[in-house]
Write an enzyme that holds these catalytic residues in place. Sequence first.
Site, mmCIF file in Angstrom:
data_model
loop_
_atom_site.group_PDB
_atom_site.id
_atom_site.type_symbol
_atom_site.label_atom_id
_atom_site.label_comp_id
_atom_site.label_asym_id
_atom_site.label_seq_id
_atom_site.Cartn_x
_atom_site.Cartn_y
_atom_site.Cartn_z
ATOM 1 N N GLU A 22 0.901 -1.194 -0.073
ATOM 2 C CA GLU A 22 -0.071 -0.038 0.043
ATOM 3 C C GLU A 22 0.905 1.156 0.131
ATOM 4 O O GLU A 22 0.636 2.134 -0.782
ATOM 5 C CB GLU A 22 -0.880 0.144 1.253
ATOM 6 C CG GLU A 22 -2.054 1.061 1.257
ATOM 7 C CD GLU A 22 -3.105 0.907 2.555
ATOM 8 O OE1 GLU A 22 -3.200 1.837 3.007
ATOM 9 O OE2 GLU A 22 -3.421 -0.195 2.943
ATOM 10 N N ASP A 23 1.933 1.288 0.768
ATOM 11 C CA ASP A 23 2.620 2.441 1.080
ATOM 12 C C ASP A 23 4.051 2.645 0.174
ATOM 13 O O ASP A 23 4.578 3.797 0.167
ATOM 14 C CB ASP A 23 3.104 2.644 2.375
ATOM 15 C CG ASP A 23 1.738 2.724 3.395
ATOM 16 O OD1 ASP A 23 0.739 2.989 2.695
ATOM 17 O OD2 ASP A 23 1.894 2.787 4.469
#
Length: 736
Positions: free
Chosen positions: A90-91
């Site tokens: 996600e990051d």
Amino acid sequence: MLEIDFEEERKVILREYRKLLRKAKPFLKPGDAKLIKKAFTTSMEAHKDMRRKSGEPYILHPIAVATIAVEEIGLGTTSIIAALLHDVVEDTEWELEDIEREFGPKVAPIIDGLTKISGVFEYGTSQQAENFRKMLLTLSKDVRVILIKLADRLHNMRTLESMPRNKQMKITSETIYLYAPLAHRLGLYAIKSELEDLHLKYTQNEVYRDIANKINETKTARAKFIKSFTSPFEDDLRKTKWDYVIKGRPKSIYSIWNKMKKQNIPFEQVYDLFAIRIIIDAPVENEKAACWEVYSIVTDFYKPNPDRLRDWISTPKANGYESLHTTVMSDKGQWVEVQIRTKRMDDIAEKGYAAHWKYKDSYSNPEQTRLEQWIARVRDMLESNDTSAIEFVDDFRSNLFSDEVFVFTPKGELKTLPNGATALDFAFDIHTEVGAKCIGAKVNQRLVPINHELKNGDQVEILTSNKQKPNEDWLRFTVSSKAKSKIKDVLKEEKKSAALEGKEIVYRKLKQMKIEPKDEVINRIRAYFNEKTPLDLYYGIGTGKHDPKNIKKFQDEVLEPKPKSGKRIRQASDAKTFEKELKQAKGQDMLLIGEDMDVVDYTIAKCCNPIPGDDVFGFVTVNEGIKIHRTSCPNAPELLSNHGNRVVKARWTSQQEIAFLAGLQIIGTDRVALISDVTQIISDELKVNMQSISVDTQDGIFEGKIHLFVQSTKHLDDLIAKLRAVNGIVKVNRYD
């Protein structure tokens, strides 16, 4: 700028990582430590330039999540690896394919389930609800996704201090709305209680601190009471062949507050502030007999309340919880709850699902599959559900919260349904066809209608007819998500043809008005006509429930209202847009209630009637501007959970000219001139205007409800204090 001591940070990271390894050591197989180290170094590298809002290195968060997964849930190596990597996709630049290549096909689907959906969401939909549905979809493959998500949520709640207020409200509301009930359903009692307590800490800090202090103050007295209560029967316990431990367990802060709120009583009047737990070390084959033996010993010394016996050993709860509960009268004249269970049962009660699997092969209890039955029900619900994400989350919650009712088929097969289930729910549980044709039922040989509510132990036989078909009312007669989704499916088919006609009318009207039928416009029309979904709107227009001419009214009143004097902020669709416009107009992004009326349309929400001094937030509605709610509003968790992107920071200004409506409930013993004394304090002494007063007197007990106008919470508190001092008044409370 604060200087960072990188060497000190490196020591902290290594210390936390070693702590994780120590916790995991007992169950690691050869080669596991190497894989965990690889996951740790991967995560460390991926997050190397990232920091949390608190300023600490980001890597400490995945390590903490992995530690919770091991220590507090009891998960193994695959979960540790997934927890360490849960934010990487996600990051950072990492893709799911990279995870699968490096860590194998078991870890990748878990990470996928934990990765939020990115992209732009249509106006009127909910990103939170979509993400929650996505996470649950993986439940059919691997329940560890949910367990790691709960560990992630618990750590976020423990470190919520450093987040801005509006983010705190969004996260804590999601927690109480979805994650705490989910933890409860998966049997994670300790995590569920902590999540609830932390929610209270951030939404009503004064209440939280007050109860926490009182629990602390009564600690010594409680320990003394437990000792004197247990000493009479301890000799008899020692004579049994079982080792045992006695614990005094205080109720969680949240459950005490709930009891105070529900029963409208102060802390001092909550009689069951704690439970006494007797945990025995008995082998699986002797568990039931051993627990009843201990029950017999306790009730030889203290009189039990026959209405408060709960046998969750013979019929465990759906989350796997097993225990024997009784409430007995102590010699001090106080009711005391005693919980009797074995070491295995206690482990499952505390750690839930993971502990349940640990003991899976140690005994062959047919009830042991109850948790799996619930997960199968969730899978079924996920597969058959094509409603909007928000509807899905609402359905899911109603099934999460409800207790169970146990009923039998005519052949004696046990069926578990949500509490409040009707004969119609039972019919759909047997088969969709049976449900769709249900005309009634025989419950314990007695004929009942389809909306008859079932009770524990009922034996149910369904009656069907080929002429029967579902209608809209059936949704009111059912509580189970399976029944509701099947009924909706049938109704949807019927609705579609009428809705098509309605859609054509709406589009034709919009074309005449030269308005493009974008999703945002349709959603605003839907809200204007007070319908839940666009399909309902089209259906209402198509069947004549709504007059199509009112679409022109919508244009005049909502899309193109007459401009008011001065520069005003136009209708915003989310908090970011609103805050940006507010900053341009006023130089700050926080709504100041009492000052900003010149540029913003906002109203006080009628569901909770906030007054100055209350902790509040603003909510961007679809058609009615900004509404101001109390953070403790009953609707707050749902608004903040499903529509966090519409939450606006708001606070009161110090201006005191405006009066706000508040409600007071007064209870006391009736006497001559009591009402006169009450109204004198309100009107003469404190110069407060009353809107209405209603009084009910029965058998010498007086109950009054007063609506009055106050300027702030301090003003209201002064009034409550003075009313409490009136002779004969027992209770004065604010109510919504």
